[in-house]
Enzyme design. Sequence first.
Site, short mmCIF file in Angstrom:
data_model
loop_
_atom_site.label_atom_id
_atom_site.label_comp_id
_atom_site.label_asym_id
_atom_site.label_seq_id
_atom_site.Cartn_x
_atom_site.Cartn_y
_atom_site.Cartn_z
CG HIS A 137 4.93 -14.03 2.33
ND1 HIS A 137 4.14 -14.02 1.22
CD2 HIS A 137 5.67 -15.17 2.24
CE1 HIS A 137 4.40 -15.09 0.48
NE2 HIS A 137 5.32 -15.80 1.08
CG ASN A 236 -8.76 -18.11 -6.91
OD1 ASN A 236 -9.29 -17.25 -7.62
ND2 ASN A 236 -7.48 -18.07 -6.60
N PRO A 237 -12.21 -17.36 -7.42
CG PRO A 237 -12.44 -15.04 -7.65
CD PRO A 237 -11.93 -16.08 -6.74
N1 APR Z 1 -11.99 -14.21 -2.98
C1 APR Z 1 -11.10 -15.21 -3.22
N2 APR Z 1 -10.09 -15.12 -4.11
C2 APR Z 1 -10.00 -13.96 -4.80
C3 APR Z 1 -10.89 -12.87 -4.62
C4 APR Z 1 -11.92 -13.04 -3.67
N3 APR Z 1 -12.82 -12.06 -3.44
N4 APR Z 1 -10.51 -11.86 -5.46
C5 APR Z 1 -9.42 -12.30 -6.12
N5 APR Z 1 -9.12 -13.57 -5.74
C6 APR Z 1 -8.01 -14.41 -6.18
C7 APR Z 1 -7.47 -14.11 -7.54
O1 APR Z 1 -8.16 -14.87 -8.53
C8 APR Z 1 -6.02 -14.58 -7.40
O2 APR Z 1 -5.91 -15.95 -7.75
O3 APR Z 1 -6.97 -14.15 -5.26
C9 APR Z 1 -5.72 -14.42 -5.90
C10 APR Z 1 -4.77 -13.28 -5.59
O4 APR Z 1 -3.52 -13.60 -6.17
P1 APR Z 1 -2.28 -12.63 -5.93
O5 APR Z 1 -2.70 -11.23 -6.17
O6 APR Z 1 -1.14 -13.24 -6.72
O7 APR Z 1 -1.97 -12.75 -4.36
P2 APR Z 1 -1.23 -13.94 -3.61
O8 APR Z 1 -1.55 -15.26 -4.22
O9 APR Z 1 -1.52 -13.77 -2.17
O10 APR Z 1 0.32 -13.58 -3.87
C11 APR Z 1 1.25 -14.42 -3.22
O11 APR Z 1 3.04 -12.95 -3.92
O12 APR Z 1 3.80 -10.81 -4.26
C12 APR Z 1 3.86 -11.88 -3.40
O13 APR Z 1 4.28 -11.73 -1.11
C13 APR Z 1 3.28 -11.49 -2.07
O14 APR Z 1 2.07 -12.89 -0.51
C14 APR Z 1 2.11 -12.45 -1.86
C15 APR Z 1 2.44 -13.59 -2.80
#
Ligand code: APR
Length: 266
Positions: A137, A236-237
């Site tokens: 991204h 992932n939690p």
């Molecule tokens: N360690 C591991 N995982 C974690 C932690 C942690 N400390 N804290 C939260 N999480 C997990 C959450 O449970 C969730 O499943 O990380 C994940 C974050 O999810 P999102 O906020 O949806 O982020 P992401 O998956 O990277 O989003 C994907 O969506 O908006 C677009 O371009 C943006 O790259 C992003 C894409």
Amino acid sequence: MLKELERARNLVRSSGRVVILTGAGVSADSGVPTFRSSEGLWKQFRPEELATPDAFARDPETVWEWYAWRRRLVLECSPNEGHRAIARLLLSRDGVTLITQNVDGLHGRALRELQSEGVGRDPDGTVREPGATLELHGNLLRSRCSVCSESDEDGPEPGGGGNDTPLPRCPSCDALMRPAVVWFGESLDPGVLDRAMHAAQDADICISAGTSAVVHPAAGIPLLTRESGGSLIEVNPEVTPLSPFADIHLRGAGAEILPRILEPPD
Ligand code: APR
């Protein structure tokens, strides 16, 4: 969990080709807000307002203001032990590919930190080439021209936000520069995506860490490893749409779990 951690560590060690897919959760331990948790970035803003080409065409000042804020935020954060564990593996052995959805640049900073600490340097002083990092991204620390192919690695500190700094312009064609990230409605760089998909198909193991696995095509990448006979470890939690396909689901924080399963061979 200890048994699962041991299984995961042994799987990583015995795998010739390892792919790691990361999402915002891996940076959460550095204090960078995720996208979809309760206090996530998108909760404060609607994506359509800021992270789309139309929003940029309509109101480039506001879009640059938000990205300037995000840049300052990530530059105040530091890579955590999860980033460093991934960087150490990229530097310590062959066959490792990092595919990240994150645009915060923390993986690259972790790699440079470890290289400056001498990790990846052989006894005779030769510096190992790290495994590839594929930024699906883009990277918000970089800018690119909104019209031609000019890009700016360090991206001028953008204007906007009410101060009188003019918005950055392309040194070649004078069009507005924009954050070098993939916006909603835009397609990913086909070359980067192709490399990521091939790496996943060829991998013996895919570790999906810190992603909600809801945004495609990234979310489908771990399944390519499974479909070609490889194993899937999820860090992932929470449970995600990937969890039912995971051979091992390590429920916890990336900063705590990744160092315990990625330690490079002695
Ligand atoms: N360690 C591991 N995982 C974690 C932690 C942690 N400390 N804290 C939260 N999480 C997990 C959450 O449970 C969730 O499943 O990380 C994940 C974050 O999810 P999102 O906020 O949806 O982020 P992401 O998956 O990277 O989003 C994907 O969506 O908006 C677009 O371009 C943006 O790259 C992003 C894409």
